[in-house]
Scaffold this motif. Structure first.
Motif, PDB file in Angstrom:
ATOM      1  N   TYR A  34       0.840  -1.196   0.000  1.00 40.20           N
ATOM      2  CA  TYR A  34       0.000   0.000   0.000  1.00 40.20           C
ATOM      3  C   TYR A  34       0.874   1.244   0.000  1.00 40.20           C
ATOM      4  O   TYR A  34       1.775   1.389   0.817  1.00 40.20           O
ATOM      5  CB  TYR A  34      -0.914   0.002   1.227  1.00 40.20           C
ATOM      6  N   SER A  35       0.617   2.128  -0.923  1.00 44.00           N
ATOM      7  CA  SER A  35       1.362   3.375  -1.019  1.00 44.00           C
ATOM      8  C   SER A  35       0.502   4.503  -0.460  1.00 44.00           C
ATOM      9  O   SER A  35      -0.601   4.746  -0.950  1.00 44.00           O
ATOM     10  CB  SER A  35       1.709   3.637  -2.487  1.00 44.00           C
ATOM     11  N   CYS A  36       0.998   5.171   0.559  1.00 41.27           N
ATOM     12  CA  CYS A  36       0.257   6.255   1.194  1.00 41.27           C
ATOM     13  C   CYS A  36       0.053   7.383   0.181  1.00 41.27           C
ATOM     14  O   CYS A  36       1.023   7.890  -0.395  1.00 41.27           O
ATOM     15  CB  CYS A  36       1.038   6.748   2.408  1.00 41.27           C
ATOM     16  N   PRO A  37      -1.193   7.801  -0.040  1.00 36.97           N
ATOM     17  CA  PRO A  37      -1.458   8.861  -1.021  1.00 36.97           C
ATOM     18  C   PRO A  37      -0.794  10.189  -0.641  1.00 36.97           C
ATOM     19  O   PRO A  37      -0.645  10.502   0.545  1.00 36.97           O
ATOM     20  CB  PRO A  37      -2.980   9.005  -0.988  1.00 36.97           C
ATOM     21  N   VAL A  41      -1.895  11.233   5.787  1.00 35.13           N
ATOM     22  CA  VAL A  41      -1.156  10.521   6.835  1.00 35.13           C
ATOM     23  C   VAL A  41      -1.685   9.100   6.867  1.00 35.13           C
ATOM     24  O   VAL A  41      -2.893   8.888   6.877  1.00 35.13           O
ATOM     25  CB  VAL A  41      -1.355  11.187   8.219  1.00 35.13           C
ATOM     26  N   CYS A  42      -0.792   8.120   6.898  1.00 34.35           N
ATOM     27  CA  CYS A  42      -1.184   6.717   6.910  1.00 34.35           C
ATOM     28  C   CYS A  42      -0.559   6.020   8.120  1.00 34.35           C
ATOM     29  O   CYS A  42       0.655   6.075   8.310  1.00 34.35           O
ATOM     30  CB  CYS A  42      -0.716   6.010   5.638  1.00 34.35           C
ATOM     31  N   PHE A  43      -1.394   5.394   8.916  1.00 40.09           N
ATOM     32  CA  PHE A  43      -0.935   4.584  10.037  1.00 40.09           C
ATOM     33  C   PHE A  43      -0.929   3.131   9.576  1.00 40.09           C
ATOM     34  O   PHE A  43      -1.774   2.724   8.783  1.00 40.09           O
ATOM     35  CB  PHE A  43      -1.867   4.748  11.241  1.00 40.09           C
ATOM     36  N   ASN A  90       2.752  11.739   4.798  1.00 40.50           N
ATOM     37  CA  ASN A  90       2.982  12.095   3.397  1.00 40.50           C
ATOM     38  C   ASN A  90       2.358  13.457   3.081  1.00 40.50           C
ATOM     39  O   ASN A  90       1.690  13.630   2.080  1.00 40.50           O
ATOM     40  CB  ASN A  90       2.422  10.997   2.485  1.00 40.50           C
ATOM     41  N   THR A  91       2.544  14.407   4.008  1.00 43.53           N
ATOM     42  CA  THR A  91       2.050  15.777   3.829  1.00 43.53           C
ATOM     43  C   THR A  91       3.230  16.739   3.911  1.00 43.53           C
ATOM     44  O   THR A  91       4.360  16.337   4.206  1.00 43.53           O
ATOM     45  CB  THR A  91       1.018  16.165   4.922  1.00 43.53           C
ATOM     46  N   ASP A  92       2.954  18.016   3.717  1.00 48.08           N
ATOM     47  CA  ASP A  92       3.974  19.063   3.841  1.00 48.08           C
ATOM     48  C   ASP A  92       3.960  19.691   5.233  1.00 48.08           C
ATOM     49  O   ASP A  92       4.570  20.732   5.444  1.00 48.08           O
ATOM     50  CB  ASP A  92       3.734  20.146   2.781  1.00 48.08           C
ATOM     51  N   GLN A  93       3.256  19.090   6.179  1.00 46.33           N
ATOM     52  CA  GLN A  93       3.124  19.636   7.516  1.00 46.33           C
ATOM     53  C   GLN A  93       3.773  18.712   8.556  1.00 46.33           C
ATOM     54  O   GLN A  93       3.882  17.509   8.335  1.00 46.33           O
ATOM     55  CB  GLN A  93       1.643  19.787   7.875  1.00 46.33           C
TER      56      GLN A  93
END
Length: 144
Positions: A34-37, A41-43, A90-93
């Protein structure tokens, strides 16, 4: 009589092969890749981004955060609360993950586009209960 026994034996072997084949299909890790979009955020249920993932709408880029994980599930149906072993931000924050609901208890920061295992560097394995985005942490003590 021999023809009947051979047919029964043949049917039994075919059924056994089908059952064994289905066991392998069920046990294969379908979600392991699974690739986090982007912007999410992916747990993950296991360390290093393995196991079933969980994504929460409140933890998409710019989201308000999630005060309680007990209302959310991994993709395999297991409750997320106190079950996560790793996270991919996988965010900019910047992200802070907390060991208790309502952003309480021990916490662990995860940099933008970063990964973290919950191994006691803040949050212990299977204790994550809430998370939110934060302003970039202060890195110069004179200015903090």
């Amino acid at each position: 009589m021999k023809v009947l026994n051979r047919r029964a034996l043949g049917a039994g072997i075919g059924t056994t092969v089908a059952v064994i084949g289905s066991l392998f299909a069920v046990s294969s890790p379908a979600l392991a890749d699974y690739s986090c979009p982007n912007g999410q955020v992916c747990f993950y249920q296991d360390s290093n981004g393995h196991g079933s993932p969980a994504t929460l709408a409140a933890l998409a880029q710019g989201g308000p955060g999630e005060q309680k994980f007990w209302n959310h599930l991994f993709h395999n149906g297991v409750n997320l609360n106190d079950q996560a072993s790793s996270v991919h931000n996988n965010t900019d924050q910047w992200l802070e993950v907390y060991a208790e609901g309502g952003y309480g208890g021990r916490w662990q920061r995860v940099q933008p586009r970063g990964w973290a295992n919950f191994t006691g560097g803040g949050v212990y394995n299977d204790t994550a209960s809430s998370a939110r985005f934060i302003a970039a942490p202060c890195t110069a003590p004179d200015w903090c």
